[in-house]
Structures are given as C-alpha cells and as structure tokens.
Design an enzyme around this catalytic site. Sequence first.
Site, PDB file in Angstrom:
ATOM      1  N   ASP A   8       1.235  -1.098  -0.383  1.00 28.02           N
ATOM      2  CA  ASP A   8       0.108  -0.412   0.285  1.00 28.02           C
ATOM      3  C   ASP A   8       0.807   1.374  -0.244  1.00 28.02           C
ATOM      4  O   ASP A   8       2.356   0.791   0.617  1.00 28.02           O
ATOM      5  CB  ASP A   8      -0.513  -0.063   1.192  1.00 28.02           C
ATOM      6  N   LEU A   9       0.254   2.421  -0.511  1.00 27.34           N
ATOM      7  CA  LEU A   9       1.632   3.576  -0.251  1.00 27.34           C
ATOM      8  C   LEU A   9       1.600   4.142   0.919  1.00 27.34           C
ATOM      9  O   LEU A   9       2.093   4.347   2.099  1.00 27.34           O
ATOM     10  CB  LEU A   9       0.902   4.273  -1.974  1.00 27.34           C
ATOM     11  N   ASP A  10      -0.231   5.250   0.886  1.00 25.29           N
ATOM     12  CA  ASP A  10       0.183   5.828   1.874  1.00 25.29           C
ATOM     13  C   ASP A  10      -0.518   5.712   3.377  1.00 25.29           C
ATOM     14  O   ASP A  10      -0.826   4.094   3.466  1.00 25.29           O
ATOM     15  CB  ASP A  10      -1.488   7.254   1.954  1.00 25.29           C
ATOM     16  N   THR A  16       1.537  10.349   4.040  1.00 27.58           N
ATOM     17  CA  THR A  16       0.704  11.268   3.577  1.00 27.58           C
ATOM     18  C   THR A  16      -0.932  11.665   4.224  1.00 27.58           C
ATOM     19  O   THR A  16      -1.760  12.712   3.842  1.00 27.58           O
ATOM     20  CB  THR A  16       0.487  11.022   2.073  1.00 27.58           C
ATOM     21  N   LYS A  44      -8.229   5.909   6.473  1.00 33.37           N
ATOM     22  CA  LYS A  44      -7.453   5.472   5.339  1.00 33.37           C
ATOM     23  C   LYS A  44      -7.698   4.407   4.476  1.00 33.37           C
ATOM     24  O   LYS A  44      -8.281   3.901   4.897  1.00 33.37           O
ATOM     25  CB  LYS A  44      -6.547   5.307   7.213  1.00 33.37           C
ATOM     26  N   SER A 113      -2.610   0.975  -3.956  1.00 28.93           N
ATOM     27  CA  SER A 113      -3.027   2.356  -3.832  1.00 28.93           C
ATOM     28  C   SER A 113      -4.615   1.941  -4.212  1.00 28.93           C
ATOM     29  O   SER A 113      -4.822   2.187  -5.290  1.00 28.93           O
ATOM     30  CB  SER A 113      -2.089   3.063  -3.916  1.00 28.93           C
ATOM     31  N   LYS A 144     -10.986  -0.290  -1.847  1.00 30.94           N
ATOM     32  CA  LYS A 144     -10.722  -1.371  -0.425  1.00 30.94           C
ATOM     33  C   LYS A 144     -12.178  -1.083  -0.026  1.00 30.94           C
ATOM     34  O   LYS A 144     -12.462   0.229   0.008  1.00 30.94           O
ATOM     35  CB  LYS A 144      -9.684  -1.144  -0.094  1.00 30.94           C
ATOM     36  N   GLU A 168      -0.271  -3.386   4.364  1.00 26.91           N
ATOM     37  CA  GLU A 168      -1.542  -2.340   4.606  1.00 26.91           C
ATOM     38  C   GLU A 168      -1.484  -1.989   6.304  1.00 26.91           C
ATOM     39  O   GLU A 168      -1.528  -2.297   6.910  1.00 26.91           O
ATOM     40  CB  GLU A 168      -2.324  -3.366   4.095  1.00 26.91           C
ATOM     41  N   ASP A 169      -1.631  -0.129   5.924  1.00 24.39           N
ATOM     42  CA  ASP A 169      -1.732   0.471   7.149  1.00 24.39           C
ATOM     43  C   ASP A 169      -3.382   0.833   7.490  1.00 24.39           C
ATOM     44  O   ASP A 169      -3.673   1.133   8.945  1.00 24.39           O
ATOM     45  CB  ASP A 169      -1.283   1.927   7.190  1.00 24.39           C
TER      46      ASP A 169
HETATM   47  P1  B16 Z   1      -6.371  10.400  -3.434  1.00 26.94           P
HETATM   48  P2  B16 Z   1      -3.762   4.349  -0.062  1.00 26.94           P
HETATM   49  C1  B16 Z   1      -5.409   6.018  -0.345  1.00 26.94           C
HETATM   50  O1  B16 Z   1      -4.017   5.227  -0.142  1.00 26.94           O
HETATM   51  C2  B16 Z   1      -5.404   7.004   0.955  1.00 26.94           C
HETATM   52  O2  B16 Z   1      -5.651   6.188   2.306  1.00 26.94           O
HETATM   53  C3  B16 Z   1      -7.289   7.479   1.268  1.00 26.94           C
HETATM   54  O3  B16 Z   1      -6.549   8.344   2.430  1.00 26.94           O
HETATM   55  C4  B16 Z   1      -6.983   8.514   0.138  1.00 26.94           C
HETATM   56  O4  B16 Z   1      -8.037   8.763   0.478  1.00 26.94           O
HETATM   57  C5  B16 Z   1      -7.496   7.632  -1.310  1.00 26.94           C
HETATM   58  O5  B16 Z   1      -5.892   7.065  -1.193  1.00 26.94           O
HETATM   59  C6  B16 Z   1      -7.407   8.177  -1.781  1.00 26.94           C
HETATM   60  O6  B16 Z   1      -6.373   9.482  -2.263  1.00 26.94           O
HETATM   61  O7  B16 Z   1      -7.758  11.698  -2.644  1.00 26.94           O
HETATM   62  O8  B16 Z   1      -5.075  10.730  -4.113  1.00 26.94           O
HETATM   63  O9  B16 Z   1      -6.776   9.365  -5.373  1.00 26.94           O
HETATM   64  O10 B16 Z   1      -3.670   4.227   1.676  1.00 26.94           O
HETATM   65  O11 B16 Z   1      -4.808   3.127  -0.459  1.00 26.94           O
HETATM   66  O12 B16 Z   1      -2.096   4.600  -0.496  1.00 26.94           O
HETATM   67 MG    MG Z   2      -2.828   3.239   3.425  1.00 31.22          MG
END
Ligand code: B16
Ligand code: MG
Length: 216
Positions: A8-10, A16, A44, A113, A144, A168-169
């Site tokens: 996973d990224l964030d 972020t 998240k 992600s 997800k 994953e977080d």
């Molecule tokens: P964006 P992940 C998710 O990334 C974030 O955890 C979540 O807070 C965010 O709303 C989602 O990506 C969409 O992000 O607005 O940049 O498309 O944790 O799946 O890497």
């Molecule tokens: Mg995440």
Amino acid sequence: MKPACIFDLDGVIVDTAKYHYLAWKRLANSLGFDFTEHDNEQLKGVSRIESLKLILRLGDKQLDAEEFEAALVRKNACYLEYIQQIGPEEILPGAAAFLNSARAQGMKVALGSASKNAVLILERIQLLDQFDAIVDGNKVSKAKPDPEVFLKAAEELGVAASDCIVFEDAVAGVLAARHAGMKVVGIGAANVLDQAHFVLPNFAGLSITDVLAKFA
Ligand code: B16
Ligand code: MG
C-alpha cells in the site's frame, strides 16, 4: 513460486495521511463544519469519493452532484499543493530499506494503492523505479475492501494471489487483501488491524527475511 510483495502507499511507504487530513479539513471548514484528526482515521485507505461521502455524513451536509464533483476537485487541488512539497524525507522509517531487501531477494514488488496520485507521490519520493507493477486508484473501479486492486497487482506481476504478501495500514486494505486470498502484514496498531496475519508497528530495522520467517 517465490512470493511477491504488494505495498500500500499512504501509511505504509509514505506519510501522506496528514496532507489528506489538512486538505479535507479545509474543505469541511469551507462547507461550514469541522473535521478532526480523529475523524480522519476513518478515511485511511478509503477512496476519494467514499471519503467525501463519509465527511458529508459527519458534517450532516448534502451536496448535489455538481457541488459534490466540485468539492472533490477542490480537495484534490489542495492536496496536490501539499504533495508538490514532499521528498524522500517523507518515506516512513525503514520502508525504503525493506523494499530494497525484497528486491535484493529477487522478489517481485508491486504497489496497490487507492490513490489516484500514487505515481506523482512515488516520483516525488524517488521510488517510482522500484516497482515492477503499479496499480492505483486510476486502474480500479472498486474501492478497498474490494480485492480488485490487489488481484490486479498480482495479475500484473504474473503471480498467484496465494503467493502475494500485502503490507497495509488500513482496516479496509487488510480486508481487501484477505478477500483476495493473500497473506497480509498490518503496519500500525495490532488492536486495529486484527484481521492481518500479523502486525508490525513499522519497517524500522526489518528486512523481508524477518517477514518470510514469520510465514515459514
Ligand atoms: P487520492 P492508500 C489512500 O491511499 C489513502 O489512504 C486515502 O486516505 C485516500 O483517500 C485514497 O488513497 C485516495 O487518494 O485522493 O490521492 O486519490 O492508503 O490506498 O495508498
Ligand atoms: Mg494506506
């Protein structure tokens, strides 16, 4: 077959979540209600559209389709302002070395992600070339905890789902990995990520060998 890693990224590679929070807070405030850091925990791993729906529920606010779309655009513009400033110093403790350790073992590595900004973030933190496959919010239609993002990553890597280890977080992400029939390592708090096979607070001082030993 050698197992593959899907990150996973964030919240796993880079921190972020704080920028998502600041951007959502600004949007909520502009709509006339507050949005706390505590509320942000629920977002998240949740897609941008689902996040806005949740925030509007919290603020007891309704938007028509046009306003909803405009709010998404405003939030992302604000988030992008923050993201333009980030660099490799925002990589979470031990994450880059851990990723390297998997690659050094000859394991395939993918990103899975929900973010539509994933490629931009990987560029900013200089890790874009470290992934054999990148599946992000632009490539999937189901958020997800649907397993689509991770199943697509396995497909792009050419490995069976049962041979993938997901990092994953978020609760939604842990469930998505489970639904995909993958092994999953939670990154964060064990009491929150209790559906993971096991949980690490972060990657500091760890290598893929430590994780493989746990699954042996
Ligand atoms: P964006 P992940 C998710 O990334 C974030 O955890 C979540 O807070 C965010 O709303 C989602 O990506 C969409 O992000 O607005 O940049 O498309 O944790 O799946 O890497
Ligand atoms: Mg995440």
